[in-house]
Design a protein around this motif. Structure first.
Motif, PDB file in Angstrom:
ATOM      1  N   THR A  46       0.828  -0.611   0.062  1.00 24.54           N
ATOM      2  CA  THR A  46      -0.047  -0.338   0.077  1.00 24.54           C
ATOM      3  C   THR A  46       0.619   1.123   0.117  1.00 24.54           C
ATOM      4  O   THR A  46       1.700   1.094   0.193  1.00 24.54           O
ATOM      5  CB  THR A  46      -0.839  -0.089   1.040  1.00 24.54           C
ATOM      6  OG1 THR A  46      -1.718   0.754   0.625  1.00 24.54           O
ATOM      7  CG2 THR A  46      -0.212   0.342   2.728  1.00 24.54           C
ATOM      8  N   GLY A  47       0.275   1.834  -0.785  1.00 20.63           N
ATOM      9  CA  GLY A  47       0.639   3.615  -0.596  1.00 20.63           C
ATOM     10  C   GLY A  47       0.180   4.761   0.203  1.00 20.63           C
ATOM     11  O   GLY A  47       0.637   4.912   0.473  1.00 20.63           O
ATOM     12  N   THR A  48      -1.227   4.269   0.165  1.00 21.87           N
ATOM     13  CA  THR A  48      -2.240   5.388   1.256  1.00 21.87           C
ATOM     14  C   THR A  48      -3.121   5.057   2.437  1.00 21.87           C
ATOM     15  O   THR A  48      -3.602   5.456   2.142  1.00 21.87           O
ATOM     16  CB  THR A  48      -2.488   6.562  -0.008  1.00 21.87           C
ATOM     17  OG1 THR A  48      -3.159   5.837  -0.484  1.00 21.87           O
ATOM     18  CG2 THR A  48      -1.177   7.033  -0.461  1.00 21.87           C
ATOM     19  N   ALA A  55      -9.313   3.530  -8.323  1.00 21.09           N
ATOM     20  CA  ALA A  55     -10.192   4.667  -8.200  1.00 21.09           C
ATOM     21  C   ALA A  55     -11.161   4.695  -9.596  1.00 21.09           C
ATOM     22  O   ALA A  55     -11.234   5.479 -10.209  1.00 21.09           O
ATOM     23  CB  ALA A  55      -9.107   6.082  -8.098  1.00 21.09           C
ATOM     24  N   SER A  82      -5.498  -0.319   0.101  1.00 22.32           N
ATOM     25  CA  SER A  82      -5.540  -1.239  -0.172  1.00 22.32           C
ATOM     26  C   SER A  82      -4.550  -2.848   1.166  1.00 22.32           C
ATOM     27  O   SER A  82      -5.459  -3.309   1.448  1.00 22.32           O
ATOM     28  CB  SER A  82      -4.061  -1.987  -0.647  1.00 22.32           C
ATOM     29  OG  SER A  82      -3.298  -0.962  -2.236  1.00 22.32           O
ATOM     30  N   HIS A  87      -2.879   1.672 -15.307  1.00 24.66           N
ATOM     31  CA  HIS A  87      -3.615   0.749 -15.698  1.00 24.66           C
ATOM     32  C   HIS A  87      -2.380  -0.768 -15.426  1.00 24.66           C
ATOM     33  O   HIS A  87      -2.753  -1.799 -16.631  1.00 24.66           O
ATOM     34  CB  HIS A  87      -3.951   0.527 -17.467  1.00 24.66           C
ATOM     35  CG  HIS A  87      -4.443   1.615 -17.718  1.00 24.66           C
ATOM     36  ND1 HIS A  87      -5.311   2.287 -18.592  1.00 24.66           N
ATOM     37  CD2 HIS A  87      -5.819   2.509 -16.476  1.00 24.66           C
ATOM     38  CE1 HIS A  87      -6.066   2.835 -18.807  1.00 24.66           C
ATOM     39  NE2 HIS A  87      -6.650   3.190 -17.370  1.00 24.66           N
ATOM     40  N   VAL A 144      -3.193  -0.533  -8.250  1.00 25.73           N
ATOM     41  CA  VAL A 144      -3.036   0.030  -9.528  1.00 25.73           C
ATOM     42  C   VAL A 144      -2.599   1.500 -10.217  1.00 25.73           C
ATOM     43  O   VAL A 144      -3.100   2.185  -8.915  1.00 25.73           O
ATOM     44  CB  VAL A 144      -4.756  -0.124  -9.976  1.00 25.73           C
ATOM     45  CG1 VAL A 144      -4.657   0.270 -12.323  1.00 25.73           C
ATOM     46  CG2 VAL A 144      -5.537  -1.430 -10.125  1.00 25.73           C
ATOM     47  N   ASP A 148     -10.425   2.233 -12.932  1.00 28.26           N
ATOM     48  CA  ASP A 148     -10.118   1.531 -13.890  1.00 28.26           C
ATOM     49  C   ASP A 148      -8.897   0.628 -14.081  1.00 28.26           C
ATOM     50  O   ASP A 148      -7.747   1.159 -13.733  1.00 28.26           O
ATOM     51  CB  ASP A 148      -9.852   2.398 -15.453  1.00 28.26           C
ATOM     52  CG  ASP A 148      -9.999   1.904 -16.156  1.00 28.26           C
ATOM     53  OD1 ASP A 148      -9.528   0.269 -16.344  1.00 28.26           O
ATOM     54  OD2 ASP A 148     -10.246   2.267 -17.276  1.00 28.26           O
ATOM     55  N   THR A 184     -12.112   2.670  -4.879  1.00 28.30           N
ATOM     56  CA  THR A 184     -12.104   3.525  -3.682  1.00 28.30           C
ATOM     57  C   THR A 184     -11.532   4.544  -4.145  1.00 28.30           C
ATOM     58  O   THR A 184     -11.385   5.124  -5.184  1.00 28.30           O
ATOM     59  CB  THR A 184     -10.343   2.652  -3.068  1.00 28.30           C
ATOM     60  OG1 THR A 184      -9.260   2.611  -4.109  1.00 28.30           O
ATOM     61  CG2 THR A 184     -10.566   1.439  -2.467  1.00 28.30           C
TER      62      THR A 184
HETATM   63  C1  LIG Z   1       1.276   7.277  -9.935  1.00 29.66           C
HETATM   64  C2  LIG Z   1      -0.306   6.473  -9.918  1.00 29.66           C
HETATM   65  C3  LIG Z   1      -1.235   6.046 -10.722  1.00 29.66           C
HETATM   66  C4  LIG Z   1      -2.659   5.789 -10.574  1.00 29.66           C
HETATM   67  N1  LIG Z   1      -3.252   5.375 -11.843  1.00 29.66           N
HETATM   68  C5  LIG Z   1      -4.294   4.527 -11.588  1.00 29.66           C
HETATM   69  C6  LIG Z   1      -5.113   3.862 -12.473  1.00 29.66           C
HETATM   70  O1  LIG Z   1      -4.848   3.350 -14.320  1.00 29.66           O
HETATM   71  N2  LIG Z   1      -6.273   3.475 -12.542  1.00 29.66           N
HETATM   72  C7  LIG Z   1      -7.436   3.740 -11.215  1.00 29.66           C
HETATM   73  O2  LIG Z   1      -8.275   3.597 -11.354  1.00 29.66           O
HETATM   74  N3  LIG Z   1      -5.970   4.534 -10.579  1.00 29.66           N
HETATM   75  C8  LIG Z   1      -5.317   4.898 -10.314  1.00 29.66           C
HETATM   76  N4  LIG Z   1      -4.521   4.839  -9.268  1.00 29.66           N
HETATM   77  C9  LIG Z   1      -5.060   5.470  -8.512  1.00 29.66           C
HETATM   78  C10 LIG Z   1      -4.766   4.613  -6.566  1.00 29.66           C
HETATM   79  O3  LIG Z   1      -4.741   3.030  -8.153  1.00 29.66           O
HETATM   80  C11 LIG Z   1      -5.674   4.296  -5.687  1.00 29.66           C
HETATM   81  O4  LIG Z   1      -5.681   5.353  -5.457  1.00 29.66           O
HETATM   82  C12 LIG Z   1      -5.439   3.234  -4.616  1.00 29.66           C
HETATM   83  O5  LIG Z   1      -7.029   2.966  -4.163  1.00 29.66           O
HETATM   84  C13 LIG Z   1      -4.317   3.517  -3.947  1.00 29.66           C
HETATM   85  O6  LIG Z   1      -4.488   2.240  -2.709  1.00 29.66           O
HETATM   86  P1  LIG Z   1      -3.724   2.398  -2.113  1.00 29.66           P
HETATM   87  O7  LIG Z   1      -4.125   3.370  -0.485  1.00 29.66           O
HETATM   88  O8  LIG Z   1      -3.529   1.388  -1.124  1.00 29.66           O
HETATM   89  O9  LIG Z   1      -1.781   3.228  -2.123  1.00 29.66           O
HETATM   90  C14 LIG Z   1      -3.019   5.547 -10.149  1.00 29.66           C
HETATM   91  C15 LIG Z   1      -2.554   5.768  -8.648  1.00 29.66           C
HETATM   92  C16 LIG Z   1      -1.405   6.389  -8.701  1.00 29.66           C
HETATM   93  C17 LIG Z   1      -0.404   7.441  -7.291  1.00 29.66           C
END
Ligand SMILES: Cc1cc2nc3c(=O)[nH]c(=O)nc-3n(C[C@H](O)[C@H](O)[C@H](O)COP(=O)(O)O)c2cc1C
Length: 259
Positions: A9-11, A82, A14, A56, A53, A84, A111
């Motif tokens: 997870t970053g934020t 978020a 996950s 993509h 993700v 896709d 999310t």
């Molecule tokens: C660099 C970057 C690229 C992302 N690309 C996508 C994407 O292609 N499709 C999508 O639905 N969300 C995308 N996101 C959103 C994250 O997947 C989403 O906010 C996720 O919940 C983050 O999970 P985490 O809180 O576990 O880090 C992207 C986020 C980042 C930082």
């Protein structure tokens, strides 16, 4: 444990999704990909990998982890996103050894977004609505996992409907690790060092107190979202924008996935 759930997870989303899933499945263990214990893996009834993700696709460190997985009876992917998942499941699949015989089950969990350049973090009711919908879906997902069924879902969303072309993502993903060139700390930085601690791969150092990025970035956006002063920016758009962290996951939880 019957069920092993690996996460990165970053934020926080996950980790939160892994926890919700784990408590619904019961008899489960939640394991950080950054410090993975493979003990008893082959004897587990199910093994899941929960990840955010990016463009993509899947984070590079998740791809590296997948290459180390042994042959397993039932493996599933949970793509936290978020709106896709794009090609995340096929990228996931490409990393697996041939003895694993391919991914047969993948779930998309939508999310709140942590990608600030596309807009500031959602808060209040909107955030709660998204997380409640995700929680309900994780309950349904746990049933499928318990029954060890094959299943795939994909969600159409913002990215597909709004013409961000796949080609752009393909190009971006290749250079993902050096996209940290756009990060900087503004004058409000107090040199507290949280950014360095939350970075999952040690890509941030602070030679003179302030963060410096070293082009080995996962683009998890932990540093920018978790800075307590919102001092870290990405390009020109992020000053003044609300930051995102899953409300049920602490900064310490995110730091601790490394230990
Ligand atoms: C660099 C970057 C690229 C992302 N690309 C996508 C994407 O292609 N499709 C999508 O639905 N969300 C995308 N996101 C959103 C994250 O997947 C989403 O906010 C996720 O919940 C983050 O999970 P985490 O809180 O576990 O880090 C992207 C986020 C980042 C930082």
């Amino acid at each position: 444990m019957k069920h092993k759930i690996f996460y990165f997870t970053g934020t926080g989303n996950s980790l939160w999704a892994a926890r919700v899933l784990g408590s619904s499945l019961q008899d489960s263990e939640i394991i950080p990909i950054l410090n993975p214990s493979m003990e008893g893996l082959k004897d587990s009834e199910t093994v899941g990998v929960v990840f955010p993700v990016y463009m993509h696709r899947i984070p590079y460190l998740v791809a590296d982890f997948l290459k180390t997985l042994p042959e397993l009876d039932y493996l599933y992917a949970v793509a936290v996103n978020a709106g896709d998942t794009g090609q995340a499941f096929s990228y996931f699949n490409k990393q697996l050894s041939t003895t694993l015989n391919g991914l047969k089950t993948g779930f998309s969990i939508v999310t709140p977004s942590n990608y600030l350049p596309f807009g500031e973090a959602v808060t209040g009711e909107k955030r709660e609505r998204l997380l409640n919908t995700a929680k309900a879906k994780l309950g349904r997902v746990s049933k499928i996992i318990r029954e060890r069924k094959s299943f795939f879902d994909r969600e159409d969303g913002f990215f597909k409907k709004n013409i961000v072309p796949g080609m752009l993502y393909s190009a971006g993903y290749k250079f993902l690790k050096s996209l940290d060139k756009k990060f900087y700390a503004d004058d409000s930085c107090t040199s507290c060092g949280i950014c360095e601690k939350v970075c999952p791969v040690g890509n941030i150092t602070r030679p003179e107190g302030r963060p410096v990025w070293h082009n080995n970035c996962q683009m998890c956006f932990a540093c920018i979202n978790l800075c307590p002063e919102s001092s870290i920016q990405y390009g020109k758009k992020t000053p003044g924008m609300k930051r995102y962290r899953n409300p049920e996951v602490s900064v310490d939880d995110i730091i601790n996935q490394r230990n």
